[in-house]
Design a protein around this motif. Sequence first.
Motif, PDB file in Angstrom:
ATOM      1  N   ARG A   1       0.766  -1.310   0.063  1.00 26.27           N
ATOM      2  CA  ARG A   1      -0.108  -0.131   0.112  1.00 26.27           C
ATOM      3  C   ARG A   1       0.843   1.239   0.041  1.00 26.27           C
ATOM      4  NH1 ARG A   1      -2.298   0.098   6.205  1.00 26.27           N
ATOM      5  NH2 ARG A   1      -3.807   1.940   4.993  1.00 26.27           N
ATOM      6  N   ASN A   2       0.227   2.226  -0.443  1.00 29.73           N
ATOM      7  CA  ASN A   2       0.862   3.770  -0.166  1.00 29.73           C
ATOM      8  C   ASN A   2      -0.087   4.479   0.357  1.00 29.73           C
ATOM      9  OD1 ASN A   2       1.791   6.324  -0.697  1.00 29.73           O
ATOM     10  ND2 ASN A   2       3.513   5.559  -2.066  1.00 29.73           N
ATOM     11  N   GLU A   3       0.129   5.151   1.551  1.00 29.41           N
ATOM     12  CA  GLU A   3      -1.001   5.801   2.172  1.00 29.41           C
ATOM     13  C   GLU A   3      -1.284   7.165   1.615  1.00 29.41           C
ATOM     14  OE1 GLU A   3       0.886   3.357   5.556  1.00 29.41           O
ATOM     15  OE2 GLU A   3       1.487   3.997   3.778  1.00 29.41           O
ATOM     16  N   SER A   4      -0.330   7.638   0.677  1.00 27.47           N
ATOM     17  CA  SER A   4      -0.594   8.958   0.273  1.00 27.47           C
ATOM     18  C   SER A   4      -1.675   8.626  -0.669  1.00 27.47           C
ATOM     19  CB  SER A   4       0.702   9.553  -0.491  1.00 27.47           C
ATOM     20  OG  SER A   4       1.022   8.653  -1.739  1.00 27.47           O
ATOM     21  N   TRP A   5      -1.516   7.749  -1.624  1.00 27.21           N
ATOM     22  CA  TRP A   5      -2.869   7.338  -2.684  1.00 27.21           C
ATOM     23  C   TRP A   5      -3.977   7.022  -1.811  1.00 27.21           C
ATOM     24  CZ3 TRP A   5      -4.665   8.939  -6.749  1.00 27.21           C
ATOM     25  CH2 TRP A   5      -5.560   8.039  -7.389  1.00 27.21           C
ATOM     26  N   GLU A   6      -4.045   6.132  -0.911  1.00 27.78           N
ATOM     27  CA  GLU A   6      -5.138   5.688   0.175  1.00 27.78           C
ATOM     28  C   GLU A   6      -5.808   7.104   0.473  1.00 27.78           C
ATOM     29  OE1 GLU A   6      -4.311   2.928   2.803  1.00 27.78           O
ATOM     30  OE2 GLU A   6      -3.771   1.511   1.434  1.00 27.78           O
ATOM     31  N   ALA A   7      -5.029   8.299   0.992  1.00 24.29           N
ATOM     32  CA  ALA A   7      -5.542   9.329   1.621  1.00 24.29           C
ATOM     33  C   ALA A   7      -6.206  10.140   0.506  1.00 24.29           C
ATOM     34  CB  ALA A   7      -4.601  10.089   2.047  1.00 24.29           C
ATOM     35  N   VAL A   8      -5.572  10.245  -0.873  1.00 23.44           N
ATOM     36  CA  VAL A   8      -6.045  11.009  -1.627  1.00 23.44           C
ATOM     37  C   VAL A   8      -7.428  10.562  -2.233  1.00 23.44           C
ATOM     38  CG1 VAL A   8      -5.634  11.720  -4.049  1.00 23.44           C
ATOM     39  CG2 VAL A   8      -3.732  12.203  -2.518  1.00 23.44           C
ATOM     40  N   SER A   9      -7.522   9.237  -2.372  1.00 21.96           N
ATOM     41  CA  SER A   9      -8.742   8.532  -2.723  1.00 21.96           C
ATOM     42  C   SER A   9      -9.948   8.501  -1.990  1.00 21.96           C
ATOM     43  CB  SER A   9      -8.403   6.823  -2.799  1.00 21.96           C
ATOM     44  OG  SER A   9      -7.607   6.945  -3.745  1.00 21.96           O
ATOM     45  N   ARG A  10      -9.632   9.092  -0.603  1.00 21.18           N
ATOM     46  CA  ARG A  10     -10.655   9.274   0.488  1.00 21.18           C
ATOM     47  C   ARG A  10     -11.078  10.675   0.667  1.00 21.18           C
ATOM     48  NH1 ARG A  10     -11.523   5.518   4.969  1.00 21.18           N
ATOM     49  NH2 ARG A  10     -10.634   3.676   4.632  1.00 21.18           N
ATOM     50  N   ALA A  11      -9.994  11.419   0.234  1.00 17.18           N
ATOM     51  CA  ALA A  11     -10.189  12.960   0.410  1.00 17.18           C
ATOM     52  C   ALA A  11     -11.089  13.447  -0.738  1.00 17.18           C
ATOM     53  CB  ALA A  11      -8.918  13.780   0.581  1.00 17.18           C
ATOM     54  N   ALA A  12     -10.896  13.027  -1.862  1.00 14.76           N
ATOM     55  CA  ALA A  12     -11.464  13.792  -3.079  1.00 14.76           C
ATOM     56  C   ALA A  12     -13.044  13.466  -3.238  1.00 14.76           C
ATOM     57  CB  ALA A  12     -11.056  12.844  -4.310  1.00 14.76           C
ATOM     58  N   PRO A  13     -13.593  12.333  -2.692  1.00 14.03           N
ATOM     59  CA  PRO A  13     -15.036  12.464  -2.541  1.00 14.03           C
ATOM     60  C   PRO A  13     -15.683  13.162  -1.536  1.00 14.03           C
ATOM     61  CG  PRO A  13     -14.335   9.992  -2.630  1.00 14.03           C
ATOM     62  CD  PRO A  13     -12.997  10.961  -2.470  1.00 14.03           C
ATOM     63  N   ALA A  14     -14.862  13.572  -0.314  1.00 14.77           N
ATOM     64  CA  ALA A  14     -15.414  14.578   0.730  1.00 14.77           C
ATOM     65  C   ALA A  14     -15.233  15.899   0.114  1.00 14.77           C
ATOM     66  CB  ALA A  14     -14.374  14.239   1.716  1.00 14.77           C
ATOM     67  N   LEU A  15     -14.390  16.286  -0.680  1.00 15.38           N
ATOM     68  CA  LEU A  15     -14.226  17.482  -1.400  1.00 15.38           C
ATOM     69  C   LEU A  15     -15.304  17.757  -2.317  1.00 15.38           C
ATOM     70  CD1 LEU A  15     -10.499  17.827  -1.492  1.00 15.38           C
ATOM     71  CD2 LEU A  15     -11.954  19.320  -0.187  1.00 15.38           C
ATOM     72  N   ARG A  16     -15.583  16.746  -3.055  1.00 11.02           N
ATOM     73  CA  ARG A  16     -16.597  16.819  -4.145  1.00 11.02           C
ATOM     74  C   ARG A  16     -18.081  17.198  -3.404  1.00 11.02           C
ATOM     75  NH1 ARG A  16     -14.178  12.057  -6.776  1.00 11.02           N
ATOM     76  NH2 ARG A  16     -12.463  12.944  -8.176  1.00 11.02           N
ATOM     77  N   GLU A  17     -18.087  16.350  -2.518  1.00 14.38           N
ATOM     78  CA  GLU A  17     -19.681  16.368  -1.767  1.00 14.38           C
ATOM     79  C   GLU A  17     -19.679  17.996  -1.086  1.00 14.38           C
ATOM     80  OE1 GLU A  17     -19.506  13.850   1.535  1.00 14.38           O
ATOM     81  OE2 GLU A  17     -20.009  11.991   0.226  1.00 14.38           O
ATOM     82  N   ARG A  18     -18.700  18.752  -0.925  1.00 20.60           N
ATOM     83  CA  ARG A  18     -18.458  20.090  -0.629  1.00 20.60           C
ATOM     84  C   ARG A  18     -18.689  21.049  -1.754  1.00 20.60           C
ATOM     85  NH1 ARG A  18     -13.563  19.411   3.760  1.00 20.60           N
ATOM     86  NH2 ARG A  18     -14.285  17.261   4.505  1.00 20.60           N
ATOM     87  N   GLY A  19     -18.692  20.442  -2.936  1.00 25.18           N
ATOM     88  CA  GLY A  19     -18.610  21.363  -4.006  1.00 25.18           C
ATOM     89  C   GLY A  19     -17.507  21.621  -4.781  1.00 25.18           C
ATOM     90  N   THR A  20     -16.403  21.136  -4.131  1.00 20.90           N
ATOM     91  CA  THR A  20     -15.175  21.159  -4.884  1.00 20.90           C
ATOM     92  C   THR A  20     -14.963  20.374  -6.095  1.00 20.90           C
ATOM     93  OG1 THR A  20     -13.995  21.933  -2.659  1.00 20.90           O
ATOM     94  CG2 THR A  20     -12.725  21.514  -4.430  1.00 20.90           C
ATOM     95  N   ARG A  21     -14.471  21.011  -7.024  1.00 19.09           N
ATOM     96  CA  ARG A  21     -14.113  20.377  -8.179  1.00 19.09           C
ATOM     97  C   ARG A  21     -12.708  19.643  -8.296  1.00 19.09           C
ATOM     98  NH1 ARG A  21     -15.637  25.245 -11.987  1.00 19.09           N
ATOM     99  NH2 ARG A  21     -14.244  26.092 -10.486  1.00 19.09           N
ATOM    100  N   VAL A  22     -12.780  18.388  -8.067  1.00 22.19           N
ATOM    101  CA  VAL A  22     -11.380  17.630  -7.840  1.00 22.19           C
ATOM    102  C   VAL A  22     -11.337  16.708  -8.784  1.00 22.19           C
ATOM    103  CG1 VAL A  22     -10.015  16.419  -6.105  1.00 22.19           C
ATOM    104  CG2 VAL A  22     -11.817  17.973  -5.447  1.00 22.19           C
TER     105      VAL A  22
END
Length: 211
Positions: A18-39
């Motif tokens: 695993r690489n925690e950087s990609w795992e974190a990015v993969s989780r952060a993106a949906p959260a940002l999209r829910e708030r209206g950020t285009r990611v």
Amino acid sequence: MTTDVLLTGFSPFDGAERNESWEAVSRAAPALRERGTRVEVLELPVVFGAAGDALAEAVRSLRPAVVLATGLAAGRTAITPERVAINLRDARIPDEAGASPVDEPVVPGGPVGYFSTLPLKAMVAALAADGVPGAVSQTAGTYVCNDVFYRLQHLLATDPSLAGAGIRGGFVHVPAAAQIEVPVTAAALAGLVEVALRTEVDAVLAGGAEH
């Protein structure tokens, strides 16, 4: 611009699953999209040159307002926005293509270094406000993380096709999951993106280091 932010992480390397950087990015993106950020997100290979090439292609295509590249720093215990990218490749271990450059430039003839153009102090302050360990880092190392960071800043500083776009970019190292669990890191990354998008002038706070 049709994209607010481009988030990148790395694929696993050096035999890891695993690489925690990609795992974190993969989780952060949906959260940002829910708030209206285009990611948009991009997983980069841990390969000198190829990772920077892939990032450059994405930046030219997407022209995001902010580019936040991330990588794993397994020995660290905090989330660390990087201040400086240096024009040096010096590999302790081979990359995933087997390359082990020693004392080579990232970009021949390029400047010695580039500063991040993200609001590092404001980002670290936001981490502290959320109770997440964070600090400004003065070195991104000399492996592929620094390679990508330098290539990003060089691209934004010199590419005529991006002139006037006002794109800001930088790099953040995240710790291994044993130090900070990935869901916490992901939430912190989402917060850092929001700080970067809304903060044009960085906070004036101490962030230096003696070593």
